[in-house]
Design a protein around this motif. Structure first.
Motif, PDB file in Angstrom:
ATOM      1  N   SER A  66       0.875  -1.412   0.011  1.00 48.14           N
ATOM      2  CA  SER A  66      -0.066   0.305  -0.165  1.00 48.14           C
ATOM      3  C   SER A  66       0.871   0.877   0.326  1.00 48.14           C
ATOM      4  CB  SER A  66      -0.422  -0.212   0.921  1.00 48.14           C
ATOM      5  OG  SER A  66       0.414  -0.077   2.366  1.00 48.14           O
ATOM      6  N   SER A  67       1.672   1.177   0.946  1.00 47.62           N
ATOM      7  CA  SER A  67       3.036   2.192   0.369  1.00 47.62           C
ATOM      8  C   SER A  67       4.565   2.234   0.867  1.00 47.62           C
ATOM      9  CB  SER A  67       2.341   3.086   1.692  1.00 47.62           C
ATOM     10  OG  SER A  67       2.965   2.901   2.752  1.00 47.62           O
ATOM     11  N   LYS A  68       5.057   3.350   1.156  1.00 45.27           N
ATOM     12  CA  LYS A  68       6.588   2.474   0.950  1.00 45.27           C
ATOM     13  C   LYS A  68       6.429   2.439   2.522  1.00 45.27           C
ATOM     14  CE  LYS A  68      11.268   5.271   1.179  1.00 45.27           C
ATOM     15  NZ  LYS A  68      12.429   6.208   1.210  1.00 45.27           N
ATOM     16  N   ASP A  69       5.666   2.710   3.632  1.00 43.92           N
ATOM     17  CA  ASP A  69       6.131   2.368   4.725  1.00 43.92           C
ATOM     18  C   ASP A  69       5.548   1.413   5.168  1.00 43.92           C
ATOM     19  OD1 ASP A  69       6.726   5.426   5.842  1.00 43.92           O
ATOM     20  OD2 ASP A  69       4.438   5.793   6.418  1.00 43.92           O
ATOM     21  N   GLU A  70       5.240   0.794   4.124  1.00 46.47           N
ATOM     22  CA  GLU A  70       4.594  -0.994   4.509  1.00 46.47           C
ATOM     23  C   GLU A  70       5.498  -1.808   3.749  1.00 46.47           C
ATOM     24  OE1 GLU A  70       1.019  -4.026   3.361  1.00 46.47           O
ATOM     25  OE2 GLU A  70       0.914  -2.198   2.741  1.00 46.47           O
ATOM     26  N   LEU A  71       6.433  -1.567   2.394  1.00 45.33           N
ATOM     27  CA  LEU A  71       7.140  -2.302   2.051  1.00 45.33           C
ATOM     28  C   LEU A  71       8.106  -1.956   2.821  1.00 45.33           C
ATOM     29  CD1 LEU A  71       8.632  -2.877  -0.139  1.00 45.33           C
ATOM     30  CD2 LEU A  71       9.817  -0.723  -1.170  1.00 45.33           C
ATOM     31  N   LEU A  72       9.032  -1.384   3.769  1.00 44.96           N
ATOM     32  CA  LEU A  72       9.967  -0.967   5.229  1.00 44.96           C
ATOM     33  C   LEU A  72       9.617  -2.113   6.326  1.00 44.96           C
ATOM     34  CD1 LEU A  72      10.979   2.963   5.137  1.00 44.96           C
ATOM     35  CD2 LEU A  72      11.645   1.109   4.127  1.00 44.96           C
ATOM     36  N   ALA A 115      19.486  -1.444   9.843  1.00 41.52           N
ATOM     37  CA  ALA A 115      19.243  -1.099  11.307  1.00 41.52           C
ATOM     38  C   ALA A 115      18.332   0.095  11.095  1.00 41.52           C
ATOM     39  CB  ALA A 115      21.156  -0.644  11.583  1.00 41.52           C
ATOM     40  N   ARG A 116      18.976   0.979  10.375  1.00 46.01           N
ATOM     41  CA  ARG A 116      18.184   1.989  10.061  1.00 46.01           C
ATOM     42  C   ARG A 116      16.623   1.476   9.969  1.00 46.01           C
ATOM     43  NH1 ARG A 116      19.659   7.592   7.227  1.00 46.01           N
ATOM     44  NH2 ARG A 116      17.327   8.744   7.714  1.00 46.01           N
ATOM     45  N   ILE A 117      16.113   0.580   9.258  1.00 46.39           N
ATOM     46  CA  ILE A 117      14.752   0.656   9.744  1.00 46.39           C
ATOM     47  C   ILE A 117      14.420  -0.431  10.485  1.00 46.39           C
ATOM     48  CG2 ILE A 117      13.414  -1.440   7.523  1.00 46.39           C
ATOM     49  CD1 ILE A 117      15.355  -0.748   5.520  1.00 46.39           C
ATOM     50  N   ALA A 118      15.650  -1.489  10.317  1.00 47.69           N
ATOM     51  CA  ALA A 118      14.895  -2.153  12.128  1.00 47.69           C
ATOM     52  C   ALA A 118      14.429  -0.507  13.718  1.00 47.69           C
ATOM     53  CB  ALA A 118      16.022  -2.477  12.419  1.00 47.69           C
TER      54      ALA A 118
END
Length: 252
Positions: A66-72, A115-118
């Motif tokens: 649905s979005s970049k946030d969901e992809l992350l 790590a930044r995504i985590a």
């Protein structure tokens, strides 16, 4: 001589087909996102670049994500795939936590900026709950009081993610001025340079004003990142174990 007749001209045209398209799935999108992340980093990762990596229109991605946030979030959750903790062992829980932390750090380094995504991840997503359940079981088996067993996982994860993030920052900086010898990983080469520079600086400080910094200059900083990480985890584990000792498990 073959009895088979050649295809009619209009049938030849009809039979020409291009290569079969591989169906677009969430897994393929996540894999492509990892490829883009490794190439350009967190700041430049975009849905458009992921679509280009897959050779599809951006709109095709939104049928699955649905979005970049969901992809992350999906990229973060993929880190837990096939990561099974051993059955809780009351007599070996400290080593189980050490191995858990080392494995986590290794997985964070499998992709650039993971790590930044985590650190902005979603540890309570449904896919991650079984993993969290296993980790809490190890802490409870070690005899930690409930209020600490509930918080210990967050402490370990915060240290693990923060440490790996710091290493990734050094890697980015080192790649910009990459003049270090190539016999070490970038993060280790970067840490060696920082440690040696700080040790020299501390030794040159006025000892009458900074007796502790001068006196501890050669022992303040661990020789490698592995040693630094293991020491940090050991300090956390021993601190947790002290609480377990104060609240011994009832005899079975």
């Amino acid at each position: 001589m073959s009895d088979e007749l050649p295809a009619l001209p209009w049938e030849r045209t009809r039979r020409r087909t291009g290569p079969a398209r591989i169906p677009l799935t969430r897994d393929r999108i996540v894999e492509a996102a990892y490829t883009v992340l490794d190439r350009v980093g967190y700041e430049k990762l975009s849905m458009r670049q992921v679509a280009a990596e897959l050779g599809v229109a951006v709109s095709a991605l939104y049928a699955h994500v649905s979005s970049k946030d969901e992809l992350l979030e999906l990229m973060y959750l993929r880190m837990f795939r096939d990561w099974e903790l051993p059955p809780p062992d009351p007599d070996n829980w400290r080593e189980q936590i050490r191995q858990y932390a080392r494995t986590g750090r290794t997985r964070l380094h499998e992709h650039r900026d993971m790590a930044r995504i985590a650190m902005t991840g979603f540890p309570f997503s449904a896919e991650a709950l079984p993993h969290l359940e296993q980790l809490l079981a190890v802490f409870r088996a070690g005899g930690l009081p409930d209020h600490l067993a509930g918080a210990a996982g967050d402490m370990i994860s915060t240290f693990m993610n923060g440490f790996a993030f710091e290493e990734s920052v050094w890697e980015d900086r080192q790649e910009e001025v990459d003049e270090s010898p190539r016999d070490q990983p970038v993060s280790e080469r970067s840490w060696t340079e920082i440690r040696e520079t700080l040790e020299r600086y501390f030794r040159e400080l006025p000892p009458d004003r900074f007796p502790n910094l001068v006196g501890l200059a050669d022992v303040m900083l661990q020789r490698t990142n592995d040693e630094r990480f293991d020491l940090g985890i050991e300090i956390i584990i021993r601190g947790l174990a002290s609480y377990a000792a104060e609240h011994p498990r009832p005899a079975e």
